[in-house]
Design a protein around this motif. Structure first.
Motif, PDB file in Angstrom:
ATOM      1  N   VAL A  99      40.086 -12.078 -70.849  1.00  0.00           N
ATOM      2  CA  VAL A  99      39.046 -12.854 -71.535  1.00  0.00           C
ATOM      3  C   VAL A  99      37.738 -12.077 -71.588  1.00  0.00           C
ATOM      4  O   VAL A  99      37.016 -12.095 -72.601  1.00  0.00           O
ATOM      5  CB  VAL A  99      38.844 -14.211 -70.829  1.00  0.00           C
ATOM      6  N   SER A 100      37.418 -11.362 -70.504  1.00  0.00           N
ATOM      7  CA  SER A 100      36.182 -10.576 -70.478  1.00  0.00           C
ATOM      8  C   SER A 100      36.195  -9.480 -71.533  1.00  0.00           C
ATOM      9  O   SER A 100      35.184  -9.234 -72.201  1.00  0.00           O
ATOM     10  CB  SER A 100      35.986  -9.956 -69.085  1.00  0.00           C
ATOM     11  N   ILE A 101      37.345  -8.826 -71.689  1.00  0.00           N
ATOM     12  CA  ILE A 101      37.450  -7.776 -72.710  1.00  0.00           C
ATOM     13  C   ILE A 101      37.237  -8.369 -74.094  1.00  0.00           C
ATOM     14  O   ILE A 101      36.491  -7.828 -74.926  1.00  0.00           O
ATOM     15  CB  ILE A 101      38.823  -7.089 -72.632  1.00  0.00           C
ATOM     16  N   LEU A 102      37.880  -9.499 -74.379  1.00  0.00           N
ATOM     17  CA  LEU A 102      37.738 -10.126 -75.695  1.00  0.00           C
ATOM     18  C   LEU A 102      36.306 -10.599 -75.927  1.00  0.00           C
ATOM     19  O   LEU A 102      35.767 -10.483 -77.031  1.00  0.00           O
ATOM     20  CB  LEU A 102      38.716 -11.296 -75.818  1.00  0.00           C
ATOM     21  N   SER A 103      35.673 -11.144 -74.887  1.00  0.00           N
ATOM     22  CA  SER A 103      34.273 -11.583 -75.020  1.00  0.00           C
ATOM     23  C   SER A 103      33.369 -10.408 -75.334  1.00  0.00           C
ATOM     24  O   SER A 103      32.475 -10.494 -76.185  1.00  0.00           O
ATOM     25  CB  SER A 103      33.822 -12.264 -73.724  1.00  0.00           C
ATOM     26  N   TRP A 104      33.587  -9.300 -74.630  1.00  0.00           N
ATOM     27  CA  TRP A 104      32.794  -8.086 -74.883  1.00  0.00           C
ATOM     28  C   TRP A 104      32.990  -7.619 -76.316  1.00  0.00           C
ATOM     29  O   TRP A 104      32.042  -7.257 -77.014  1.00  0.00           O
ATOM     30  CB  TRP A 104      33.210  -7.001 -73.893  1.00  0.00           C
ATOM     31  N   TRP A 105      34.241  -7.630 -76.783  1.00  0.00           N
ATOM     32  CA  TRP A 105      34.558  -7.141 -78.126  1.00  0.00           C
ATOM     33  C   TRP A 105      33.886  -7.994 -79.198  1.00  0.00           C
ATOM     34  O   TRP A 105      33.235  -7.481 -80.110  1.00  0.00           O
ATOM     35  CB  TRP A 105      36.076  -7.126 -78.316  1.00  0.00           C
ATOM     36  N   TYR A 106      34.023  -9.309 -79.082  1.00  0.00           N
ATOM     37  CA  TYR A 106      33.485 -10.188 -80.116  1.00  0.00           C
ATOM     38  C   TYR A 106      31.969 -10.337 -80.027  1.00  0.00           C
ATOM     39  O   TYR A 106      31.341 -10.847 -80.951  1.00  0.00           O
ATOM     40  CB  TYR A 106      34.164 -11.558 -80.039  1.00  0.00           C
ATOM     41  N   ALA A 107      31.380  -9.897 -78.917  1.00  0.00           N
ATOM     42  CA  ALA A 107      29.917  -9.945 -78.798  1.00  0.00           C
ATOM     43  C   ALA A 107      29.249  -8.697 -79.360  1.00  0.00           C
ATOM     44  O   ALA A 107      28.027  -8.650 -79.470  1.00  0.00           O
ATOM     45  CB  ALA A 107      29.508 -10.123 -77.330  1.00  0.00           C
ATOM     46  N   LEU A 108      30.038  -7.696 -79.735  1.00  0.00           N
ATOM     47  CA  LEU A 108      29.458  -6.448 -80.238  1.00  0.00           C
ATOM     48  C   LEU A 108      28.572  -6.644 -81.471  1.00  0.00           C
ATOM     49  O   LEU A 108      27.504  -6.026 -81.556  1.00  0.00           O
ATOM     50  CB  LEU A 108      30.575  -5.446 -80.548  1.00  0.00           C
ATOM     51  N   PRO A 109      28.956  -7.479 -82.477  1.00  0.00           N
ATOM     52  CA  PRO A 109      28.049  -7.657 -83.626  1.00  0.00           C
ATOM     53  C   PRO A 109      26.684  -8.202 -83.230  1.00  0.00           C
ATOM     54  O   PRO A 109      25.657  -7.738 -83.741  1.00  0.00           O
ATOM     55  CB  PRO A 109      28.812  -8.650 -84.517  1.00  0.00           C
TER      56      PRO A 109
END
Length: 236
Positions: A99-109
């Protein structure tokens, strides 16, 4: 790509500055890790143990299979080290690193938009300061025109900027919930009292610092005192 084992190991070593344990370190880790995995009913070889060269009492779970401990954590008594490992295994069993990886990824924009906004503001101030040398009116006019340009830019990325103050506290809250869930897993595996001992060590090393409301809202971990209180509640 981050979920490919070889990629995950490489990224973990680069991002978190961890390394494989040396022979003596592995001797300290092997038996506690096997005991924890046996209690949880999982294969020890499913995960990769790493060491962080740090004097802090800490450990973390990352990616899909990485469990890292600091050098200081390796010096804990065996049962307390098992409690720390059980907590990190709890993160993996609940899927928190994923979940942390996905949160980091989708927070990039949103992070990219915030970065561009900061650069634009600094550019406006620098140019306005330079033009101010040729006369206050000219500098003010240039600053005004540049501000209009930046506002136009922000209109396109404004959606992501608006998400930052909303998502940051929510992600921090979710992280705190994950820490408490990992504590519960460690307690269910029989390591609750030993985890409490580790948290007392943490308090003794770090002290009881008073944090602002904002810091508490953005904290990724509950306070050690709160965690101890909740672990005591699980034993009742």
């Amino acid at each position: 790509m981050l979920f490919v084992p070889s990629v995950e190991t490489t990224v973990s070593r680069l991002m978190f500055r961890v390394r494989p344990p040396g022979p003596d370190e592995m001797n300290h880790l092997r038996q506690p890790w096997q005991s924890v995995c046996q209690a949880a009913g999982v294969a020890p070889g499913r995960f990769v143990l790493m060491v962080e060269d740090s004097h802090e009492l800490n450990a973390f779970a990352a990616g899909g299979r990485t469990v890292a401990v600091t050098q200081t954590s390796l010096r804990l008594p065996p049962k307390q080290l098992e409690a720390v490992l059980a907590h990190e295994l709890g993160h993996h069993l609940s899927g928190h690193p994923t979940v942390s990886i996905l949160s980091w990824w989708y927070a990039l924009p949103a992070r990219g938009a915030a970065f561009l906004a900061r650069i634009a503001v600094r550019f406006i101030l620098a140019v306005a300061d330079a033009f101010a040398r040729f006369g206050g009116g000219t500098g003010a006019l240039v600053a005004l025109l540049l501000s209009l340009v930046v506002l136009t830019m922000l209109a396109f990325v404004g959606f992501w900027l608006l998400l930052i103050p909303l998502t940051a506290p929510l992600l921090a809250w979710a992280s705190r919930i994950g820490e408490l869930r990992a504590d519960r897993t460690a307690a269910e595996l029989g390591y609750g009292p030993h985890l409490v001992e580790v948290l007392h060590r943490w308090i003794a090393a770090d002290g009881r610092r008073q944090e602002s409301v904002k810091a508490r809202m953005l904290a990724t971990h509950p306070s050690p005192t709160d965690r101890i209180h909740r672990l005591h509640g699980l034993r009742r």
